[in-house]
Design an enzyme around this catalytic site. Structure first.
Site, PDB file in Angstrom:
ATOM      1  N   ASP A 183       0.950  -1.159   0.016  1.00 25.65           N
ATOM      2  CA  ASP A 183       0.113   0.024  -0.035  1.00 25.65           C
ATOM      3  C   ASP A 183       0.974   1.300  -0.002  1.00 25.65           C
ATOM      4  O   ASP A 183       2.107   1.142   0.341  1.00 25.65           O
ATOM      5  CB  ASP A 183      -1.019   0.009   1.357  1.00 25.65           C
ATOM      6  CG  ASP A 183      -1.649   1.217   1.464  1.00 25.65           C
ATOM      7  OD1 ASP A 183      -2.426   1.593   0.392  1.00 25.65           O
ATOM      8  OD2 ASP A 183      -1.685   1.856   2.545  1.00 25.65           O
ATOM      9  N   ASP A 201      -0.310   5.045   0.981  1.00 26.99           N
ATOM     10  CA  ASP A 201      -0.256   6.056   1.892  1.00 26.99           C
ATOM     11  C   ASP A 201      -0.301   5.491   3.471  1.00 26.99           C
ATOM     12  O   ASP A 201      -1.218   4.406   3.782  1.00 26.99           O
ATOM     13  CB  ASP A 201      -1.730   6.665   1.857  1.00 26.99           C
ATOM     14  CG  ASP A 201      -1.744   7.560   0.628  1.00 26.99           C
ATOM     15  OD1 ASP A 201      -1.127   8.559   0.457  1.00 26.99           O
ATOM     16  OD2 ASP A 201      -2.590   7.235  -0.551  1.00 26.99           O
TER      17      ASP A 201
END
Length: 215
Positions: free
Chosen positions: A9, A11
């Site tokens: 991922d 953020d």
């Protein structure tokens, strides 16, 4: 290593953007007449694609967000990124180790391609991510918690889902990885273990990840 692909991922995992974006999202929603605290923004929207914010607000209030919402929000976020954004401590070292060991990796983010690129350029992580290993919710019809984005990334990278390890820090992201049939390690620097239900394992600091990966 027991996996053929590590899917990050973005953020909150690679770039420390969640405090910035959730602060701005809460303020903007409140400004538009949808009172939202920072804590509520983290709880309800962390890890989600933009379309989910629209859906949740309309479901709760019966009103649609303005047509310019996405553009205005992104302009505020990108300006704040230029002032404040930093890489997650230890992220660059993990990427360096993966590259040195010849272990394939990629990023699969709910954010737009532009958001990913702005963040990577500001933090210097762009050197680790050529275009062909960057995947966004923009590339698929449904963002997290649907499995579509992770399955798309695995397909493009030529790796079976069960041979992938996802690194996530959000409840929605963990749900998406589980739905995709992938193992997922929950990064708990910002999200407690109890909220990452279904994760294969957990770690709190990025310098713990190399040992998990066998690097």
């Amino acid at each position: 290593m027991g996996y053929d692909l590590v899917v990050f991922d973005n953020d909150g995992v690679l770039v420390d953007s969640e405090p910035i974006s959730n602060r701005l999202l809460a303020a903007y929603l409140t400004e538009l007449g949808h009172p939202t605290t920072y804590e509520e923004s983290v709880r309800d929207y962390m890890g989600s694609a933009m379309h989910r914010i629209h859906e949740v607000i309309e479901e709760r209030s019966g009103r649609r967000l303005p047509a310019e919402f996405d553009d205005t929000f992104h302009a505020r976020v990108f300006a704040a990124f230029e002032r404040e954004l930093e890489a997650v401590a230890g992220a660059a070292d993990v990427l360096k180790r993966l590259a040195a060991a010849g272990v394939p990796y990629c990023v699969a983010s709910s954010g737009s391609h532009r958001r990913i690129r702005v963040g990577h350029r500001k933090t210097g992580l762009d050197v680790w991510f050529p275009d062909e290993i960057v995947f966004s919710a923009e590339d698929v019809g449904r963002g997290k918690p649907a499995p579509d984005l992770f399955l798309h990334a695995a397909e493009r990278m030529g790796v079976a889902p069960e041979r992938c390890l996802v690194v996530e820090d959000s409840r929605l992201g963990v749900q998406a990885a589980v739905a995709a049939g992938m193992d997922v390690y929950g990064f708990t620097a910002m999200t407690p273990e109890a909220k990452l239900t279904g994760a294969t394992g957990f770690f709190r600091a990025m310098d713990e990840l190399p040992a998990i990966l066998g690097l």
